[in-house]
Design a protein around this motif. Structure first.
Motif, PDB file in Angstrom:
ATOM      1  N   SER A 249     -20.206  15.845  -8.183  1.00  0.00           N
ATOM      2  CA  SER A 249     -21.080  16.095  -9.327  1.00  0.00           C
ATOM      3  C   SER A 249     -22.457  15.597  -8.920  1.00  0.00           C
ATOM      4  O   SER A 249     -22.576  14.722  -8.058  1.00  0.00           O
ATOM      5  N   GLN A 250     -23.497  16.141  -9.550  1.00  0.00           N
ATOM      6  CA  GLN A 250     -24.841  15.651  -9.242  1.00  0.00           C
ATOM      7  C   GLN A 250     -25.497  15.010 -10.456  1.00  0.00           C
ATOM      8  O   GLN A 250     -26.689  14.727 -10.446  1.00  0.00           O
ATOM      9  N   ASP A 251     -24.691  14.808 -11.481  1.00  0.00           N
ATOM     10  CA  ASP A 251     -25.207  14.271 -12.736  1.00  0.00           C
ATOM     11  C   ASP A 251     -24.924  12.762 -12.756  1.00  0.00           C
ATOM     12  O   ASP A 251     -23.765  12.340 -12.790  1.00  0.00           O
ATOM     13  N   LEU A 252     -25.992  11.965 -12.742  1.00  0.00           N
ATOM     14  CA  LEU A 252     -25.835  10.522 -12.578  1.00  0.00           C
ATOM     15  C   LEU A 252     -24.981   9.885 -13.674  1.00  0.00           C
ATOM     16  O   LEU A 252     -24.100   9.065 -13.399  1.00  0.00           O
ATOM     17  N   ALA A 253     -25.218  10.280 -14.911  1.00  0.00           N
ATOM     18  CA  ALA A 253     -24.451   9.684 -16.010  1.00  0.00           C
ATOM     19  C   ALA A 253     -22.977  10.055 -15.877  1.00  0.00           C
ATOM     20  O   ALA A 253     -22.085   9.222 -16.050  1.00  0.00           O
ATOM     21  N   ARG A 254     -22.726  11.306 -15.516  1.00  0.00           N
ATOM     22  CA  ARG A 254     -21.336  11.738 -15.330  1.00  0.00           C
ATOM     23  C   ARG A 254     -20.692  10.983 -14.163  1.00  0.00           C
ATOM     24  O   ARG A 254     -19.524  10.578 -14.234  1.00  0.00           O
ATOM     25  N   ILE A 255     -21.450  10.745 -13.116  1.00  0.00           N
ATOM     26  CA  ILE A 255     -20.919  10.034 -11.955  1.00  0.00           C
ATOM     27  C   ILE A 255     -20.390   8.658 -12.376  1.00  0.00           C
ATOM     28  O   ILE A 255     -19.266   8.277 -12.037  1.00  0.00           O
ATOM     29  N   PHE A 256     -21.165   7.933 -13.157  1.00  0.00           N
ATOM     30  CA  PHE A 256     -20.687   6.621 -13.601  1.00  0.00           C
ATOM     31  C   PHE A 256     -19.519   6.754 -14.573  1.00  0.00           C
ATOM     32  O   PHE A 256     -18.537   6.021 -14.493  1.00  0.00           O
ATOM     33  N   ARG A 257     -19.639   7.708 -15.515  1.00  0.00           N
ATOM     34  CA  ARG A 257     -18.573   7.901 -16.513  1.00  0.00           C
ATOM     35  C   ARG A 257     -17.232   8.141 -15.826  1.00  0.00           C
ATOM     36  O   ARG A 257     -16.238   7.498 -16.119  1.00  0.00           O
ATOM     37  N   ILE A 258     -17.237   9.071 -14.895  1.00  0.00           N
ATOM     38  CA  ILE A 258     -15.971   9.472 -14.264  1.00  0.00           C
ATOM     39  C   ILE A 258     -15.468   8.386 -13.314  1.00  0.00           C
ATOM     40  O   ILE A 258     -14.287   8.042 -13.323  1.00  0.00           O
TER      41      ILE A 258
ATOM     42  N   GLU B  99       0.889  -1.166   0.000  1.00  0.00           N
ATOM     43  CA  GLU B  99       0.000   0.000   0.000  1.00  0.00           C
ATOM     44  C   GLU B  99       0.919   1.206   0.000  1.00  0.00           C
ATOM     45  O   GLU B  99       1.533   1.528   1.012  1.00  0.00           O
ATOM     46  N   LEU B 100       1.069   1.835  -1.173  1.00  0.00           N
ATOM     47  CA  LEU B 100       2.148   2.812  -1.369  1.00  0.00           C
ATOM     48  C   LEU B 100       1.601   4.230  -1.493  1.00  0.00           C
ATOM     49  O   LEU B 100       0.474   4.499  -1.124  1.00  0.00           O
ATOM     50  N   GLY B 101       2.400   5.118  -2.017  1.00  0.00           N
ATOM     51  CA  GLY B 101       2.036   6.539  -2.043  1.00  0.00           C
ATOM     52  C   GLY B 101       0.841   6.831  -2.936  1.00  0.00           C
ATOM     53  O   GLY B 101       0.436   6.027  -3.773  1.00  0.00           O
ATOM     54  N   GLY B 102       0.279   7.996  -2.746  1.00  0.00           N
ATOM     55  CA  GLY B 102      -0.845   8.430  -3.571  1.00  0.00           C
ATOM     56  C   GLY B 102      -0.616   9.842  -4.088  1.00  0.00           C
ATOM     57  O   GLY B 102       0.396  10.478  -3.785  1.00  0.00           O
ATOM     58  N   ASN B 103      -1.551  10.302  -4.893  1.00  0.00           N
ATOM     59  CA  ASN B 103      -1.533  11.698  -5.361  1.00  0.00           C
ATOM     60  C   ASN B 103      -2.971  12.013  -5.758  1.00  0.00           C
ATOM     61  O   ASN B 103      -3.274  12.280  -6.920  1.00  0.00           O
ATOM     62  N   ALA B 104      -3.866  11.917  -4.758  1.00  0.00           N
ATOM     63  CA  ALA B 104      -5.298  11.906  -5.038  1.00  0.00           C
ATOM     64  C   ALA B 104      -5.805  13.226  -5.610  1.00  0.00           C
ATOM     65  O   ALA B 104      -5.539  14.291  -5.054  1.00  0.00           O
ATOM     66  N   PRO B 105      -6.561  13.140  -6.719  1.00  0.00           N
ATOM     67  CA  PRO B 105      -7.263  14.323  -7.206  1.00  0.00           C
ATOM     68  C   PRO B 105      -8.613  14.447  -6.500  1.00  0.00           C
ATOM     69  O   PRO B 105      -9.214  13.442  -6.119  1.00  0.00           O
ATOM     70  N   LEU B 106      -9.057  15.666  -6.320  1.00  0.00           N
ATOM     71  CA  LEU B 106     -10.450  15.913  -5.904  1.00  0.00           C
ATOM     72  C   LEU B 106     -11.016  16.854  -6.956  1.00  0.00           C
ATOM     73  O   LEU B 106     -10.563  18.001  -7.083  1.00  0.00           O
ATOM     74  N   ILE B 107     -11.934  16.312  -7.767  1.00  0.00           N
ATOM     75  CA  ILE B 107     -12.467  17.099  -8.891  1.00  0.00           C
ATOM     76  C   ILE B 107     -13.801  17.724  -8.486  1.00  0.00           C
ATOM     77  O   ILE B 107     -14.667  17.032  -7.935  1.00  0.00           O
ATOM     78  N   VAL B 108     -13.937  19.004  -8.755  1.00  0.00           N
ATOM     79  CA  VAL B 108     -15.213  19.680  -8.500  1.00  0.00           C
ATOM     80  C   VAL B 108     -15.777  20.097  -9.861  1.00  0.00           C
ATOM     81  O   VAL B 108     -15.222  20.977 -10.526  1.00  0.00           O
ATOM     82  N   PHE B 109     -16.839  19.411 -10.280  1.00  0.00           N
ATOM     83  CA  PHE B 109     -17.449  19.755 -11.566  1.00  0.00           C
ATOM     84  C   PHE B 109     -18.400  20.941 -11.385  1.00  0.00           C
ATOM     85  O   PHE B 109     -18.774  21.288 -10.251  1.00  0.00           O
ATOM     86  N   GLU B 110     -18.814  21.522 -12.497  1.00  0.00           N
ATOM     87  CA  GLU B 110     -19.628  22.745 -12.431  1.00  0.00           C
ATOM     88  C   GLU B 110     -21.001  22.496 -11.818  1.00  0.00           C
ATOM     89  O   GLU B 110     -21.646  23.416 -11.340  1.00  0.00           O
ATOM     90  N   ASP B 111     -21.438  21.219 -11.805  1.00  0.00           N
ATOM     91  CA  ASP B 111     -22.759  20.910 -11.240  1.00  0.00           C
ATOM     92  C   ASP B 111     -22.661  20.404  -9.795  1.00  0.00           C
ATOM     93  O   ASP B 111     -23.619  19.840  -9.275  1.00  0.00           O
TER      94      ASP B 111
ATOM     95  N   VAL C  18     -10.727  22.041 -10.314  1.00  0.00           N
ATOM     96  CA  VAL C  18     -12.031  22.698 -10.188  1.00  0.00           C
ATOM     97  C   VAL C  18     -12.418  23.342 -11.515  1.00  0.00           C
ATOM     98  O   VAL C  18     -11.602  24.044 -12.143  1.00  0.00           O
ATOM     99  N   HIS C  19     -13.689  23.091 -11.947  1.00  0.00           N
ATOM    100  CA  HIS C  19     -14.153  23.662 -13.209  1.00  0.00           C
ATOM    101  C   HIS C  19     -14.046  25.186 -13.147  1.00  0.00           C
ATOM    102  O   HIS C  19     -14.404  25.811 -12.132  1.00  0.00           O
ATOM    103  N   ALA C  20     -13.554  25.780 -14.236  1.00  0.00           N
ATOM    104  CA  ALA C  20     -13.264  27.225 -14.251  1.00  0.00           C
ATOM    105  C   ALA C  20     -14.470  28.065 -13.828  1.00  0.00           C
ATOM    106  O   ALA C  20     -14.310  29.104 -13.175  1.00  0.00           O
ATOM    107  N   SER C  21     -15.696  27.591 -14.151  1.00  0.00           N
ATOM    108  CA  SER C  21     -16.875  28.407 -13.860  1.00  0.00           C
ATOM    109  C   SER C  21     -17.163  28.522 -12.360  1.00  0.00           C
ATOM    110  O   SER C  21     -17.891  29.410 -11.935  1.00  0.00           O
TER     111      SER C  21
ATOM    112  N   GLU D 199     -14.985  18.376 -19.142  1.00  0.00           N
ATOM    113  CA  GLU D 199     -14.930  17.100 -18.409  1.00  0.00           C
ATOM    114  C   GLU D 199     -13.699  16.290 -18.822  1.00  0.00           C
ATOM    115  O   GLU D 199     -13.005  15.716 -17.984  1.00  0.00           O
ATOM    116  N   GLU D 200     -13.410  16.293 -20.128  1.00  0.00           N
ATOM    117  CA  GLU D 200     -12.263  15.528 -20.634  1.00  0.00           C
ATOM    118  C   GLU D 200     -10.976  16.042 -20.018  1.00  0.00           C
ATOM    119  O   GLU D 200     -10.113  15.266 -19.604  1.00  0.00           O
ATOM    120  N   GLU D 201     -10.867  17.373 -19.959  1.00  0.00           N
ATOM    121  CA  GLU D 201      -9.635  17.941 -19.413  1.00  0.00           C
ATOM    122  C   GLU D 201      -9.497  17.605 -17.920  1.00  0.00           C
ATOM    123  O   GLU D 201      -8.420  17.245 -17.443  1.00  0.00           O
TER     124      GLU D 201
END
Ligand code: ADP
Length: 483
Positions: A419-428, A254-266, A296-299, A399-401
């Motif tokens: 995110s609150q978008d169900l399809a995006r939640i599964f995609r990501i 169980e080694l190092g990490g570099n966790a992202p926390l993504i905040v989408f616009e929704d 974090v999304h620019a908006s 989203e791609e970026e």
């Protein structure tokens, strides 16, 4: 400075006995909050490690024969004693590690939950019967792998050991543990509790040292050890994997990490800020699943940054035993230097400090909670685990970026997104390259779910229904001549 009185052992624990190093050598354990020496513990090397391995080897022959129900009873008792002693154990942990007392209490409960969980899993070492040719019967049984070498880090001195030890002894294995040199006292306390709970001599041993390479070498070069389980840096994980190849030892890393926390616009921004605070500042950021990069999304980047900076600035920094403290000291001076290097580098590449940025006025290894905006993906902090209370915000515009930035690291332990978008939640969730994903949630650790990483973050899983597999071998038995 004199040692303060401790109610827990300060000797190493080998074959059910409390022992000093052969030559009487010892090293000091300091409180990171003020440098006070808490205790001297034995500084052991190869010879003592070998004896611990031999004791574990002898104990294995008996422990593996104990009915699962009996092993389960002892495991459950260990967890119960931990909870009965929660306050003392938490106090000890805060003294040697620095984290706020409330977090130490939480860690003891979390550690105890592994004993409870594996006390139940213990009884489920199912095998299988496989349909085969008519004159044969094909069986699969599961058996404990043998002596386990467990090497653990200083950031969670109880729980990182508890989740290895509980799974290993539940499976019928025996353990030689080497806790981190900065925080061995919590491991010794666990050994004492295991003794009180009736765990037989030799089943669990703790070798203390500040020469980890020597002990690691014996654990990997001794053929009696059949399994290495390690939590720590990727660099040391690589060394151990190479060494473990000599005797083909099974490895969990169980080694190092570099966790992202993504905040989408929704995203629900307030929820994201609360999750970010927990994921960033727990244990002063010294957590392998700490959020290291805030994408974090620019908006919404400016609003999120303002809210995060305000919430961060309100956190109280201080000695972990003081009421209301949310951020304790960093573990040692080099940790502070790394934090400073990451901030200076990010600022040189155009980042703006929204709050914090400096050593705390308390001095020593205390550091201000820090939020940086406008951080470049070229910055050091984007590529290396900071292991400190710094939140760098990097903005993205699609989203791609966002996904691309999240995966632009060789590490893959945890990821988080809002995110609150169900399809995006599964995609990501499906496309993030990490062993664990928190969606609208950053408190993801639990004994019932599999903990572990992909890529440079490691091999294997701890906890959950999968955790015991790491300590078991499958044996296929073919019965012939059955007509
Ligand atoms: P961290 O950066 O969290 O201190 P390390 O990987 O250095 O991570 O330490 C994690 C554990 O690995 C500690 O118990 C440490 O003593 C141990 N360790 C460090 N170097 C070695 C080594 N060469 N062999 C075995 N264990 C080691």
């Amino acid at each position: 400075m004199g040692s303060i009185e401790l109610s827990f052992p300060t000797q190493a624990y080998i074959n059910g006995a409390w022992v000093e190093a052969d030559q009487g050598a010892s090293f000091p354990i300091e409180n990171p909050s003020n440098g006070q020496v808490l205790a001297q513990v034995p500084n052991m090397g190869q010879a003592e490690t070998r004896r611990a391995i031999e004791a574990a080897g002898a104990a294995f022959l008996l422990w593996r024969e104990r009915p699962a129900l009996e092993r389960a009873e002892i495991l459950r008792r260990i967890g119960q004693i931990m909870m009965a002693e929660q306050e003392c154990l938490a106090h000890l942990m805060t003294l040697e590690q620095g984290k706020p007392l409330a977090e130490s209490r939480g860690e003891i409960a979390y550690g105890a939950s592994y004993f409870d969980w594996f006390a139940d899993e213990c009884r489920r070492g199912y095998g299988a019967i496989i349909p085969g040719p008519s004159d044969r019967r094909l069986l699969v049984i599961q058996q404990p792998i043998g002596v386990v070498g467990a090497i653990t880090p200083w950031n969670f001195p109880n729980a990182m050991l508890a989740r290895k030890m509980a799974a290993a002894i539940a499976a019928g294995c025996t353990v030689v543990a080497k806790p981190a040199e900065l925080t061995p006292l919590s491991a010794l306390a666990l050994a004492e509790i295991s003794q009180q709970a009736g765990l037989p001599a030799g089943v669990f041993n703790v070798v203390t040292t500040n020469q980890p390479a020597q002990v690691g070498a014996e654990l990997t070069h001794n053929a009696l050890v059949r399994k290495i389980t390690f939590t720590g840096s990727t660099e040391v994980g690589r060394i151990l994997l190479k060494q473990a190849s000599e005797h083909i030892q099974k490895c969990s890393m169980e080694l190092g990490g570099n966790a992202p926390l993504i905040v989408f616009e929704d995203a629900d921004l307030d929820r994201a800020v609360a999750g970010a605070i927990a994921a960033k500042y727990r244990n002063a950021g010294q957590v392998c699943i700490a959020a290291n990069r805030f994408l974090v999304h620019a908006s919404v980047a400016q609003l999120f940054a303002e809210k995060l900076a305000t919430a961060s600035a309100a956190l109280k920094v201080g000695d972990g035993l003081e009421p209301g403290v949310a951020i304790g000291p960093l573990i040692e001076p080099v940790a502070v230097e790394k934090v400073e290097r990451h901030i200076a580098d990010a600022v040189a590449r155009g980042a703006k400090i929204l709050t914090g940025g400096n050593r705390h006025k308390l001095g020593h290894t205390f550091f201000e909670p820090t939020v940086l905006s406008n951080v470049s993906p070229q910055a050091l902090i984007f590529h290396e685990e900071t292991f400190g209370p710094v939140a760098p915000i990097i903005s993205f515009s699609s989203e791609e970026e966002g996904l691309h930035l999240a995966n632009a690291t060789p590490f893959g332990l945890a990821s988080y997104f809002y995110s609150q978008d169900l399809a995006r939640i599964f995609r990501i969730a499906e496309k993030l390259e990490s062993g664990m994903v928190g969606v609208n949630e950053t408190s993801i650790s639990t004994a019932v779910a599999p903990f572990g990483g992909v890529k440079y973050s490691g091999l294997g899983r701890e906890g959950s229904l999968y955790g015991m597999e790491e300590y078991l071998e499958k044996k296929y038995i073919c019965l012939g001549g059955i007509n």
